[in-house]
Design a protein around this motif. Structure first.
Motif, PDB file in Angstrom:
ATOM      1  N   ASP A 546      61.357  45.440 -86.665  1.00 11.76           N
ATOM      2  CA  ASP A 546      62.063  44.592 -87.630  1.00 11.76           C
ATOM      3  C   ASP A 546      62.329  45.309 -88.947  1.00 11.76           C
ATOM      4  N   THR A 551      68.415  48.100 -88.593  1.00 12.27           N
ATOM      5  CA  THR A 551      68.736  46.668 -88.668  1.00 12.27           C
ATOM      6  C   THR A 551      69.716  46.371 -89.796  1.00 12.27           C
ATOM      7  N   GLU A 559      64.209  42.905 -81.434  1.00 11.47           N
ATOM      8  CA  GLU A 559      63.014  43.428 -82.087  1.00 11.47           C
ATOM      9  C   GLU A 559      61.969  43.912 -81.097  1.00 11.47           C
TER      10      GLU A 559
END
Length: 604
Positions: A546, A551, A559
């Motif tokens: 994460d 991201t 994730e």
């Protein structure tokens, strides 16, 4: 390929045969059939289609008999028609045969038999077997002698089970295709794989190449083709019968994805000691691999991707290693000698191409080792040593839990090898082993929180699907693409991420989502390659922790928990398995029975 089931005992055989065929349908599902001794001869029902359709047919026209054989087919010779379904018989239905494998000289045998007046009704190579037996019976020889003479004429690979009218016995033989006998008091079973009869018995005898088994109500006789007795051990299979059912899941594939925390824990159990920073593999003590200079890993399909994972770990450690497609090994195998370790990776231990490559390596003098899921399999018996992955039975045609278990066991093997070959381990076991012990728990958390279905829905209907990775992310990308194409029937390709700009970028459009695997090794380069696709309009799905920088760039995110770079790819792989599963489910595909495929490829 294909599934064989046989039964000899005091109880009616039909329920056992149908149950066995249902349990074996992962080996083939083009057509199915059964034959039983019904007191007045051999009665047969067979048809194209699934076992469920055969079962309905038998409910309409019941069969009874205490001795019987059944078969579920994956087509090789001839399309899936009623006529090509097994069992096959001679012209008078006095001999019934089920067969796995390929009879290479069937055309020659068929022509000879036709000149003698035999009439054939199918396109299969199998049909020559009952006619050969009939020919010898017509000459006045006994049933057993006719069977042995017919089998002796066959060239190629086979697992064969035969009934002759009026005799309460099954005759069986194998060469190149698996057969196993199950024993439970006064009931006897014959099958191409243990799950066929696992709910009836866990006591088994594995036939070896060249073996003949004669199964009668009073016992089983094992001989070679010439009739000489051979000794075969009775073994206990430690699989729970409930493992071969779907339980609460809609598909075997989903069940087996969710079994991975357990299968990985089993693969690791007793093999690591984080306190002493050591890897202990049963049967592979210090000095086992002294003298090894190079390693070759041979495999096919998903097992090849696991082999590639293992070879990359070995190369990173400084041991020269190559993963090679087993079906290409006879064409372009690199030289081997007594200082070469050849590792055959096969879930079933019966993959024909892998067995052929293993035998070639043995003939050249290499040390051999099998990494497999099946104790007593042909590969486990023929290699110098074997190492079990302990994944338990895998029924879904698309391999899931066995890939992750293979990769973990190969990592442990790599760590064990380095101690003998290099004298010390270059791995940071202080950080790796604790993370390995945490892997099942991390995977359980991933399965509880995954967004894979939402991702699958978001990109449903795309033109193509690309999967990229670098280092240990590369075999994961290949495996992700393979799973996707296997069960969705949509176009998918896996690439080493740096290869995108060497051609595949020409195929990238806004309708080409790119799944990028980040393992913690060379991630900046992988991100740059993903961005190159993104600037051409492709949406990017980052498979990473994460807090990873990807991201911030990607269009979507799957994730994975933070972990050691050697293990991150295995967590990413499970997310990609789930994406494939949900994409196929949304499309209404037959996930456990993908078209044209079967679980165990026992023909070359």
């Amino acid at each position: 390929m294909c599934g064989i089931i046989g039964h000899v005992g005091d109880s009616d055989a039909i329920d056992t045969l149908i149950t066995g065929l249902e349990n074996l349908e992962y080996r083939g599902y083009d057509s199915a059939g059964v034959a039983v001794q019904n007191g007045s001869g051999i009665a047969i029902q067979k048809r194209s289609g699934r076992v469920s359709e055969l079962k309905e047919s038998i409910e309409d026209r019941p069969l009874k008999g205490r001795v019987g054989i059944g078969h579920t087919r994956w087509s090789t010779h001839g399309p899936p028609t009623d006529e090509n379904a097994h069992p096959h018989t001679n012209s008078t239905t006095d001999v019934a045969v089920v067969h796995n494998g390929i009879i290479e000289n069937y055309a020659e045998l068929k022509a000879r038999l036709e000149r003698k007046g035999h009439e054939f009704t199918s396109d299969t190579d199998t049909e020559v077997i009952p006619h050969l037996i009939q020919q010898y019976l017509d000459e006045g020889v006994e049933n057993e002698t006719a069977f042995r003479r017919a089998i002796d004429e066959l060239e190629g690979s086979y697992a064969v089970a035969v009934m002759v009218s009026g005799e309460h016995a099954l005759y069986a033989a194998r060469r190149g295709s698996p057969l196993v006998v199950g024993v439970e008091d006064d009931e006897f079973f014959l099958a191409s794989d243990v799950p066929a009869f696992l709910e009836y018995t866990d006591e088994v005898v594995y036939l070896e190449d060249g073996d003949v088994a004669i199964v009668r109500p009073d016992g089983v006789e094992f001989t070679d083709l010439g009739g000489n007795p051979v000794s075969r051990d009775l073994e206990t299979v430690n699989w729970d019968p409930e493992q071969t059912g779907k339980g609460e899941y809609d598909h075997f594939m989903l069940k087996e994805i969710f079994e991975q925390p357990t299968s990985l824990a089993q693969a690791i159990e007793g093999r690591t000691d984080p306190e002493t920073e050591a890897v202990h593999l049963e049967g592979f003590g210090p000095g086992t691999f002294d003298g090894v200079e190079t390693v070759q890993l041979i495999a096919c399909g998903t097992s090849y991707h696991a082999a590639l994972y293992g070879s990359l770990v070995l190369n990173q450690a400084g041991i020269p290693s190559r993963a090679l497609l087993a079906n290409e090994y006879s064409v372009c195998a690199p030289p081997v000698d007594e200082e070469t370790l050849v590792v055959a990776v096969s879930q079933s231990g019966e993959t024909a191409d892998t067995l052929s490559a293993l035998r070639e390596a043995t003939a050249e003098g290499a040390q051999t080792l099998t990494v497999t899921n099946v104790m007593g399999s042909t590969a486990a018996r023929e290699a110098d040593d074997s190492l079990l992955i302990r994944a338990g039975p895998e029924i879904g045609v698309a391999a899931t839990k066995t890939f992750s278990s293979q990769a973990v066991v190969l990592e442990l093997l790599a760590h064990r090898l380095t101690c003998d070959v290099l004298g010390t381990s270059p791995f940071d076991l202080e950080s790796f082993l604790p993370e390995l012990d945490r892997l099942p728990g991390r995977l359980e958390g991933l399965l509880e929180s995954t967004d894979a279905r939402a991702i699958a829905r978001r990109y449903q209907g795309s033109q193509s699907y690309f999967f990229i990775g670098r280092g240990l992310g590369y075999p994961v990308a290949l495996e992700g693409a393979l799973k996707f194409k296997e069960i969705t029937y949509e176009h998918a390709e896996g690439f080493a991420s740096g290869e995108l700009k060497h051609g595949p970028l020409a195929l990238v459009t806004p309708e080409t989502p790119v799944f990028a695997v980040f393992t913690g090794q060379e991630d900046e380069k992988t991100l740059k390659n993903a961005e190159e696709a993104q600037t051409r309009g492709a949406p990017v799905v980052a498979v990473c922790p994460d807090d990873h920088r990807a991201t911030e760039v990607a269009d979507a995110h799957l994730e994975i928990p933070p972990t050691n770079p050697e293990l991150a790819g295995l967590l990413a792989n499970v997310q990609l398995q789930l994406v494939s599963y949900h994409a196929a489910d949304l499309l209404g595909r037959p996930i456990d029975k993908p078209r044209n495929l079967a679980k165990s490829v026992t023909v070359e």
